[in-house]
Design a protein around this motif. Sequence first.
Motif, mmCIF file in Angstrom:
data_model
loop_
_atom_site.group_PDB
_atom_site.id
_atom_site.type_symbol
_atom_site.label_atom_id
_atom_site.label_comp_id
_atom_site.label_asym_id
_atom_site.label_seq_id
_atom_site.Cartn_x
_atom_site.Cartn_y
_atom_site.Cartn_z
ATOM 1 N N ARG A 10 41.313 38.579 53.954
ATOM 2 C CA ARG A 10 40.436 39.061 52.885
ATOM 3 C C ARG A 10 40.134 37.939 51.901
ATOM 4 N NH1 ARG A 10 44.089 44.428 51.974
ATOM 5 N NH2 ARG A 10 43.150 45.743 53.589
ATOM 6 N N MET A 16 33.546 40.532 50.719
ATOM 7 C CA MET A 16 32.720 41.723 50.570
ATOM 8 C C MET A 16 31.948 41.703 49.258
ATOM 9 S SD MET A 16 33.682 45.577 51.507
ATOM 10 C CE MET A 16 32.432 46.875 51.505
ATOM 11 N N PHE A 18 30.205 44.449 46.939
ATOM 12 C CA PHE A 18 30.202 45.898 46.809
ATOM 13 C C PHE A 18 28.872 46.406 46.270
ATOM 14 C CE2 PHE A 18 34.706 44.826 46.838
ATOM 15 C CZ PHE A 18 35.188 45.748 47.735
ATOM 16 N N GLN A 19 28.698 47.726 46.346
ATOM 17 C CA GLN A 19 27.415 48.359 46.067
ATOM 18 C C GLN A 19 26.994 48.262 44.612
ATOM 19 O OE1 GLN A 19 27.190 52.332 47.560
ATOM 20 N NE2 GLN A 19 25.275 52.795 46.585
ATOM 21 N N ASP A 20 27.913 48.522 43.684
ATOM 22 C CA ASP A 20 27.542 48.629 42.281
ATOM 23 C C ASP A 20 28.123 47.459 41.489
ATOM 24 O OD1 ASP A 20 26.835 49.344 39.758
ATOM 25 O OD2 ASP A 20 27.947 51.233 39.697
ATOM 26 N N SER A 24 32.085 46.492 39.790
ATOM 27 C CA SER A 24 32.789 45.606 40.719
ATOM 28 C C SER A 24 33.663 44.572 40.008
ATOM 29 C CB SER A 24 31.782 44.877 41.616
ATOM 30 O OG SER A 24 31.078 45.787 42.431
ATOM 31 N N GLN A 83 25.625 40.942 39.901
ATOM 32 C CA GLN A 83 25.637 40.890 41.365
ATOM 33 C C GLN A 83 25.672 39.448 41.856
ATOM 34 O OE1 GLN A 83 26.811 42.618 43.518
ATOM 35 N NE2 GLN A 83 25.299 44.065 44.279
ATOM 36 N N VAL A 86 29.223 38.448 41.617
ATOM 37 C CA VAL A 86 30.006 39.033 42.710
ATOM 38 C C VAL A 86 29.774 38.246 43.999
ATOM 39 C CG1 VAL A 86 30.280 41.080 44.157
ATOM 40 C CG2 VAL A 86 30.085 41.330 41.681
ATOM 41 N N ASP A 101 27.730 45.776 51.161
ATOM 42 C CA ASP A 101 27.589 47.233 51.163
ATOM 43 C C ASP A 101 26.557 47.651 50.123
ATOM 44 O OD1 ASP A 101 27.841 49.965 51.318
ATOM 45 O OD2 ASP A 101 29.816 50.051 50.396
ATOM 46 N N GLU A 102 25.329 47.943 50.569
ATOM 47 C CA GLU A 102 24.237 48.349 49.672
ATOM 48 C C GLU A 102 24.181 47.433 48.440
ATOM 49 O OE1 GLU A 102 21.998 50.635 50.188
ATOM 50 O OE2 GLU A 102 22.793 52.279 51.384
ATOM 51 N N PRO A 103 24.076 46.110 48.622
ATOM 52 C CA PRO A 103 24.211 45.200 47.480
ATOM 53 C C PRO A 103 23.049 45.216 46.502
ATOM 54 C CG PRO A 103 23.537 43.973 49.408
ATOM 55 C CD PRO A 103 23.803 45.381 49.871
#
Length: 245
Positions: A10, A16, A18-20, A24, A83, A86, A101-103
């Motif tokens: 990881r 990864m 993440f979506q939101d 995050s 974002q 992230v 995931d739905e970025p």
Amino acid sequence: MPDRELRTLRGREIAMIFQDPMTSLTPVYTVGWHIAEQIRAHEQVSRQAARARAVELLTEVGIPDPARRVDAYPHEFSGGMRQRAVIAMALACDPALLIADEPTTALDVTTQAQILDLMLRLRETHGSSIVMITHDMGVVSEIADRVLVMYGGRAVEAGTRQKVFHTPRHPYTRGLLNSVPRTGGERLHRLPTIPGAPIASSERPTGCAFAPRCAERHDACTAQPPLTGDGHLSACWLTATEVPA
């Protein structure tokens, strides 16, 4: 795998987005801390070196004035900037695989386009593969090389972007594409939709999971169709070479 072995994967091998982006990042730590913490978890470097690397990554993802912004807190960033931060955190250790995931879901259209362009550019510079999870067929058409369509937790179609978009084989894929608003041609009074509602995992039928919503269902659909095909795969008895009696 044990947690200790998973930690080596990881962040270093698999990262990864993440979506939101609003949730995050931990609000009590600076943006730079998030990125530096990722680096120090996998590499033997000093705090100063990790911070310098964080500034470099913020520069790479297009954050203005990164030397100052590295000490800012998440609430001081806009959604698009969070974002980007992230993404910088995900790329900190040059992972081989990046799962997104739905970025772009929580972002406006202009920022969404900027983030997609950024991900494509970073894919080339870092050499990472990207798995994009999304319901947005526009995003799929923009970024994907290969497409895997899933319904009810099962793969129902797989192939290159060109084959899936131009010659969809599964009724669910056709339903998704028909539901995308058209910008040209005759204006429809009502946007086409897929009838019925998505199933819960506890309600999955023994046969084709999409059968209760499919206008093309027939007797064979009570059995689970295999995912078959030559390069362009489909899990539908309408495209299978052998249909159960």
